[in-house]
Design a protein around this motif. Sequence first.
Motif, PDB file in Angstrom:
ATOM      1  N   ARG A   1       0.809  -1.224   0.000  1.00  0.00           N
ATOM      2  CA  ARG A   1       0.000   0.000   0.000  1.00  0.00           C
ATOM      3  C   ARG A   1       0.845   1.279   0.000  1.00  0.00           C
ATOM      4  O   ARG A   1       0.376   2.346   0.354  1.00  0.00           O
ATOM      5  CB  ARG A   1      -0.997   0.001   1.154  1.00  0.00           C
ATOM      6  CG  ARG A   1      -1.809  -1.293   1.177  1.00  0.00           C
ATOM      7  CD  ARG A   1      -3.066  -1.312   1.892  1.00  0.00           C
ATOM      8  NE  ARG A   1      -4.208  -0.608   1.428  1.00  0.00           N
ATOM      9  CZ  ARG A   1      -4.978  -0.899   0.381  1.00  0.00           C
ATOM     10  NH1 ARG A   1      -4.659  -1.870  -0.427  1.00  0.00           N
ATOM     11  NH2 ARG A   1      -6.061  -0.216   0.129  1.00  0.00           N
ATOM     12  N   SER A   2       2.083   1.168  -0.448  1.00  0.00           N
ATOM     13  CA  SER A   2       2.966   2.331  -0.468  1.00  0.00           C
ATOM     14  C   SER A   2       2.723   3.236  -1.677  1.00  0.00           C
ATOM     15  O   SER A   2       3.084   4.414  -1.639  1.00  0.00           O
ATOM     16  CB  SER A   2       4.430   1.883  -0.454  1.00  0.00           C
ATOM     17  OG  SER A   2       4.717   1.100  -1.605  1.00  0.00           O
ATOM     18  N   TRP A   3       2.152   2.701  -2.728  1.00  0.00           N
ATOM     19  CA  TRP A   3       1.876   3.469  -3.942  1.00  0.00           C
ATOM     20  C   TRP A   3       0.472   3.154  -4.448  1.00  0.00           C
ATOM     21  O   TRP A   3      -0.020   2.032  -4.314  1.00  0.00           O
ATOM     22  CB  TRP A   3       2.873   3.133  -5.053  1.00  0.00           C
ATOM     23  CG  TRP A   3       4.188   3.792  -4.863  1.00  0.00           C
ATOM     24  CD1 TRP A   3       5.250   3.299  -4.165  1.00  0.00           C
ATOM     25  CD2 TRP A   3       4.586   5.070  -5.355  1.00  0.00           C
ATOM     26  NE1 TRP A   3       6.286   4.199  -4.206  1.00  0.00           N
ATOM     27  CE2 TRP A   3       5.907   5.288  -4.922  1.00  0.00           C
ATOM     28  CE3 TRP A   3       3.957   6.049  -6.111  1.00  0.00           C
ATOM     29  CZ2 TRP A   3       6.605   6.444  -5.233  1.00  0.00           C
ATOM     30  CZ3 TRP A   3       4.652   7.199  -6.422  1.00  0.00           C
ATOM     31  CH2 TRP A   3       5.963   7.392  -5.992  1.00  0.00           C
ATOM     32  N   PHE A   4      -0.130   4.158  -5.083  1.00  0.00           N
ATOM     33  CA  PHE A   4      -1.425   4.037  -5.727  1.00  0.00           C
ATOM     34  C   PHE A   4      -1.239   4.531  -7.160  1.00  0.00           C
ATOM     35  O   PHE A   4      -0.836   5.677  -7.374  1.00  0.00           O
ATOM     36  CB  PHE A   4      -2.451   4.900  -4.987  1.00  0.00           C
ATOM     37  CG  PHE A   4      -3.812   4.890  -5.593  1.00  0.00           C
ATOM     38  CD1 PHE A   4      -4.704   3.871  -5.298  1.00  0.00           C
ATOM     39  CD2 PHE A   4      -4.219   5.897  -6.455  1.00  0.00           C
ATOM     40  CE1 PHE A   4      -5.979   3.865  -5.855  1.00  0.00           C
ATOM     41  CE2 PHE A   4      -5.479   5.894  -7.014  1.00  0.00           C
ATOM     42  CZ  PHE A   4      -6.360   4.873  -6.709  1.00  0.00           C
TER      43      PHE A   4
ATOM     44  N   ASN B   1       1.823   6.817  -1.105  1.00  0.00           N
ATOM     45  CA  ASN B   1       0.987   6.883   0.089  1.00  0.00           C
ATOM     46  C   ASN B   1       1.874   7.337   1.249  1.00  0.00           C
ATOM     47  O   ASN B   1       2.578   6.544   1.856  1.00  0.00           O
ATOM     48  CB  ASN B   1       0.364   5.514   0.376  1.00  0.00           C
ATOM     49  CG  ASN B   1      -0.608   5.545   1.519  1.00  0.00           C
ATOM     50  OD1 ASN B   1      -1.009   6.613   1.965  1.00  0.00           O
ATOM     51  ND2 ASN B   1      -0.986   4.379   1.992  1.00  0.00           N
TER      52      ASN B   1
END
Length: 117
Positions: free
Chosen positions: A81-84, A104
């Motif tokens: 969930r570190s990047w979107f 994120n």
Amino acid sequence: MLKDQTSACKAARDAIAAGGEVMLYDGQPPQWMVLGIAATRLKRSLKIGLTTLGLDETVEILRARHCDEQLRTGNIVAADRSWFFTLYFDATGTELLACSGVKNERPLRRDGQKLQL
């Protein structure tokens, strides 16, 4: 499909390879709406100090081309969930037009301190 449309494509491919979740949406919003959302996301990200990849390139691609077209979009959420990432497709969903990513992270205050959310 994730070739070199923007500088976010390699990171998006890596996110998928590491188990990221990919979602494609059925709706076909008009180009002006998709462009408006991407441009607003870019402006806000710059204002609050978020790290982005390819978002500026995406806005330019959508602004310069694909006027008066319906587009399709999708997302990739990195497994940690570190990047979107946002994917932008033609109306048929067969051609990837652009890809952008937003890290994120906690946004910065004007004095350089992280905001508490």
